[in-house]
Design a protein around this motif. Structure first.
Motif, short mmCIF file in Angstrom:
data_model
loop_
_atom_site.label_atom_id
_atom_site.label_comp_id
_atom_site.label_asym_id
_atom_site.label_seq_id
_atom_site.Cartn_x
_atom_site.Cartn_y
_atom_site.Cartn_z
N ALA A 194 0.82 -1.21 0.00
CA ALA A 194 0.00 0.00 0.00
C ALA A 194 0.86 1.26 0.00
CB ALA A 194 -0.93 0.00 1.21
N LEU A 195 1.91 1.27 0.80
CA LEU A 195 2.79 2.43 0.85
C LEU A 195 3.57 2.60 -0.45
CD1 LEU A 195 4.03 2.09 4.53
CD2 LEU A 195 2.74 4.01 3.60
N ASN A 196 4.11 1.51 -0.96
CA ASN A 196 4.87 1.59 -2.21
C ASN A 196 3.98 2.05 -3.37
OD1 ASN A 196 7.35 0.79 -1.11
ND2 ASN A 196 6.91 -1.38 -1.36
N SER A 197 2.74 1.55 -3.39
CA SER A 197 1.80 1.95 -4.45
C SER A 197 1.45 3.43 -4.38
CB SER A 197 0.52 1.11 -4.36
OG SER A 197 0.80 -0.26 -4.59
N ALA A 198 1.53 3.97 -3.17
CA ALA A 198 1.24 5.40 -2.98
C ALA A 198 2.44 6.28 -3.31
CB ALA A 198 0.80 5.65 -1.53
N GLY A 199 3.57 5.65 -3.65
CA GLY A 199 4.76 6.42 -3.98
C GLY A 199 5.72 6.62 -2.84
N ILE A 200 5.51 5.90 -1.74
CA ILE A 200 6.40 5.98 -0.58
C ILE A 200 7.21 4.70 -0.49
CG2 ILE A 200 6.53 6.14 1.93
CD1 ILE A 200 5.70 8.74 0.62
N ARG A 201 8.52 4.83 -0.53
CA ARG A 201 9.38 3.66 -0.41
C ARG A 201 9.31 3.12 1.01
NH1 ARG A 201 15.84 3.43 -1.98
NH2 ARG A 201 16.06 1.16 -1.83
N ALA A 202 8.88 1.87 1.14
CA ALA A 202 8.69 1.28 2.47
C ALA A 202 9.08 -0.19 2.46
CB ALA A 202 7.24 1.43 2.91
N LYS A 203 9.45 -0.67 3.64
CA LYS A 203 9.79 -2.08 3.83
C LYS A 203 9.29 -2.50 5.20
CE LYS A 203 11.94 -6.04 3.18
NZ LYS A 203 11.47 -7.02 2.17
N THR A 249 9.65 -5.13 8.13
CA THR A 249 10.38 -6.24 8.75
C THR A 249 9.43 -6.94 9.71
OG1 THR A 249 11.18 -4.86 10.58
CG2 THR A 249 12.55 -4.97 8.60
N GLY A 250 9.77 -8.16 10.10
CA GLY A 250 8.93 -8.85 11.07
C GLY A 250 8.95 -10.34 10.90
N ILE A 251 8.23 -10.99 11.78
CA ILE A 251 8.12 -12.45 11.80
C ILE A 251 6.89 -12.81 12.61
CG2 ILE A 251 9.62 -12.64 13.83
CD1 ILE A 251 10.65 -15.30 12.67
N GLY A 252 6.21 -13.88 12.23
CA GLY A 252 5.02 -14.29 12.96
C GLY A 252 4.00 -13.16 13.01
N SER A 253 3.55 -12.82 14.20
CA SER A 253 2.53 -11.79 14.37
C SER A 253 3.12 -10.41 14.63
CB SER A 253 1.61 -12.18 15.54
OG SER A 253 2.39 -12.41 16.71
N LEU A 254 4.43 -10.24 14.44
CA LEU A 254 5.13 -9.00 14.76
C LEU A 254 5.59 -8.30 13.48
CD1 LEU A 254 7.35 -10.59 17.55
CD2 LEU A 254 5.32 -9.17 17.93
N PHE A 255 5.52 -6.97 13.48
CA PHE A 255 6.01 -6.25 12.29
C PHE A 255 6.39 -4.80 12.62
CE2 PHE A 255 1.71 -4.72 12.42
CZ PHE A 255 1.64 -3.55 11.65
N THR A 256 7.30 -4.28 11.79
CA THR A 256 7.75 -2.90 11.87
C THR A 256 7.76 -2.32 10.46
OG1 THR A 256 9.17 -3.36 13.77
CG2 THR A 256 9.69 -1.40 12.50
N VAL A 257 7.36 -1.07 10.31
CA VAL A 257 7.41 -0.37 9.03
C VAL A 257 8.67 0.49 8.99
CG1 VAL A 257 6.29 1.30 7.52
CG2 VAL A 257 4.90 -0.34 8.80
N CYS A 258 9.45 0.33 7.94
CA CYS A 258 10.66 1.12 7.75
C CYS A 258 10.55 1.92 6.46
CB CYS A 258 11.89 0.22 7.69
SG CYS A 258 12.15 -0.78 9.17
N PHE A 259 11.21 3.07 6.43
CA PHE A 259 11.25 3.92 5.25
C PHE A 259 12.70 4.04 4.79
CE2 PHE A 259 7.47 5.21 7.64
CZ PHE A 259 6.50 5.04 6.65
N PRO A 260 13.16 3.08 3.95
CA PRO A 260 14.57 3.04 3.54
C PRO A 260 14.97 4.27 2.72
CG PRO A 260 13.45 0.97 3.05
CD PRO A 260 12.39 1.97 3.39
N ALA A 276 -2.82 2.65 5.88
CA ALA A 276 -1.43 2.83 5.45
C ALA A 276 -1.39 3.41 4.03
CB ALA A 276 -0.68 1.51 5.50
N GLY A 277 -2.28 2.93 3.15
CA GLY A 277 -2.33 3.46 1.79
C GLY A 277 -2.73 4.92 1.76
N GLU A 278 -3.74 5.29 2.55
CA GLU A 278 -4.18 6.68 2.61
C GLU A 278 -3.09 7.57 3.19
OE1 GLU A 278 -7.75 6.66 4.89
OE2 GLU A 278 -8.85 5.39 3.47
N THR A 279 -2.42 7.05 4.22
CA THR A 279 -1.32 7.79 4.83
C THR A 279 -0.19 8.00 3.82
OG1 THR A 279 -1.80 7.07 7.08
CG2 THR A 279 0.47 7.69 6.62
N GLY A 280 0.09 6.95 3.04
CA GLY A 280 1.13 7.05 2.03
C GLY A 280 0.83 8.13 1.01
#
Length: 442
Positions: free
Chosen positions: A350-359, A361-372, A431-435
């Motif tokens: 959603a973020l990448n589609s909005a033009g924001i470079r994002a990645k 990270t995470g595993i299982g039920s855990l995640f973090t949004v990064c802006f490389p 996230a898409g709207e925010t992006g």
């Protein structure tokens, strides 16, 4: 003033007023610095399931979930019902009780390394005692920890937590307190092994989170090789499972990656919403802290546990939580895995589609949004701190997502069994709207 800040202030006058009262009686207005963010933190008045509600009546999908504690959601009936009945028999007894024995027996059956254990009330004290046990058992001094690793605020581990890593982490901690604490980079196998060998015959142990800070998974073979190198050196491998215990699998990191430590620490999910910590491990190590060890003063290990350790309410909540997870493991863990996958993939797309470079990270039920900001591989927190826009993540993304009813920490958080498919869709859409809003400013 940024538009998203103005919107936040307009939506949360009750929190703003409460914060103005708070700063008069608490430094910075908080007792846990992690809970502060500019311009002021959100004040919550009630929770249920996947939702929290602030003083102004705004509702949010919660991804903080009590510091990643509530794997079943806020106030799960499997635990809440037990606590309602238990409180009638008292809150804090200050005596041994049968529930702590039952819980220890249950943990012994589930957690691979848990031959014996002691309970406390905070992860900070658990990691402090784990170091003490390692030094006592080996007769050595040096402890290794990952740069950026967070193991609570005890003095000996308050080193190289935040950038810049070479500056003392806190005033008031004597240099002598951390002189035998040395560091390495998580997921850097060559560098970690080099640090182990450099410590030589004075290495007491290594303490490591099985999943790195900001939920970075270990590269294949990393944990296993580090454990083997540490044990070959005659030192102890300490696995900090305060976050991952009972979350990544019923056996935590130990079950997910097949890595059995000498000692582990646990907390959060284990307590069923109550305050708890645990140090567990090999019998011959844990027995150094027993009142019946017969060891002379100076040879046994002092472990206090705290006034509120083994409260019947906590033990019963924990028994209910562990029992529920064990009975429903075949349903719970695959479901959490799928929710985590959907959120990570969906938010990133959603973020990448909005033009924001994002990645994500995470595993299982855990995640973090990064802006490389470049193509650096995000294998540890040092890489994230140096090559991603953490201010964008922790201020703009966070506040914009809150304005859309999603509460994040480090751009992400922890999913629970209470988070529905509709919740996940809302998180991704927000996230898409925010992006799109963020991209419009570029």
């Amino acid at each position: 003033m940024e538009d998203y800040i103005r919107e936040y202030i307009g939506r949360t006058p009750g929190s703003q007023a409460m914060y103005q009262r708070a700063v008069k009686v608490m430094p910075g207005g908080v007792s846990h610095n992690m809970r502060y963010f500019a311009p002021y933190p959100l004040y919550i008045k009630e929770t249920a399931g996947s939702r929290i509600k602030d003083l102004d009546g705004n509702e949010y999908i919660d991804l903080w979930m009590g510091h990643y504690t509530h794997i079943l959601g806020h106030q799960p009936e499997a635990v809440a019902g037990v606590l309602r009945e238990a409180v009638a028999r008292g809150t804090h007894w200050g005596f041994v009780n049968q529930y702590q024995v039952e819980l220890a027996e249950k943990i012994n059956q589930i957690v691979p390394c848990a031959e014996m254990m002691k309970f406390g009330v905070s992860g900070t004290e658990a990691t402090m005692y784990a170091l003490r046990l390692a030094r006592a058992y080996t007769g050595r001094k040096i402890i290794l920890k990952a740069r950026g690793g967070w193991h609570g605020a005890n003095s000996e581990l308050s080193k190289a937590i935040h950038e810049p890593m070479d500056i003392p982490e806190s005033a008031g901690i004597l240099p002598e307190a951390v002189q035998y604490t040395e560091t390495f980079s998580y997921n850097d196998l060559e560098g970690t092994v080099e640090a182990i060998r450099r410590a030589g015959n004075d290495l007491a142990g290594i303490i490591i989170e099985g999943v790195g800070q900001l939920f970075i998974p270990p590269v294949p073979g990393y944990l296993e090789t580090v454990r083997n190198e540490v044990q070959k050196a005659g030192a102890l491998f300490i696995l900090d499972e305060v976050i991952t215990g009972l979350r990544l699998s019923l056996q935590g990191v130990q079950g997910r990656f097949g890595v059995k430590p000498d000692l582990c620490t646990m907390g959060k999910v284990l307590g069923g919403g109550m305050n708890i910590s645990l140090v567990a491990g090999r019998k011959e190590i844990m027995e150094l802290a027993g009142p019946t060890s017969g060891l002379p003063k100076g040879q046994g290990v002092l472990m206090g546990g705290g006034t509120f350790s083994c409260m019947p309410l906590t033990m019963l909540a924990s028994l209910a939580m562990v029992g529920h997870l064990e009975a429903n493991a075949a349903e719970i863990y695959p479901a959490l895995e799928e929710k985590g996958r959907r959120v990570r993939e969906g938010v990133e797309k959603a973020l990448n589609s909005a033009g924001i470079r994002a990645k994500c990270t995470g595993i299982g039920s855990l995640f973090t949004v990064c802006f490389p900001q470049d193509d650096t591989k995000l294998n540890n927190i040092e890489a994230i701190e140096s090559s991603t826009d953490t201010k964008k993540r922790d201020l703009e993304f966070r506040i914009r997502m809150m304005n859309k009813g999603i509460y994040t920490v480090y751009g992400g958080g922890a999913l629970s069994m209470a988070h529905t498919g509709e919740d996940i869709d809302r998180i991704i859409n927000a996230a898409g709207e925010t992006g799109l809003e963020m991209a419009a400013k570029l």
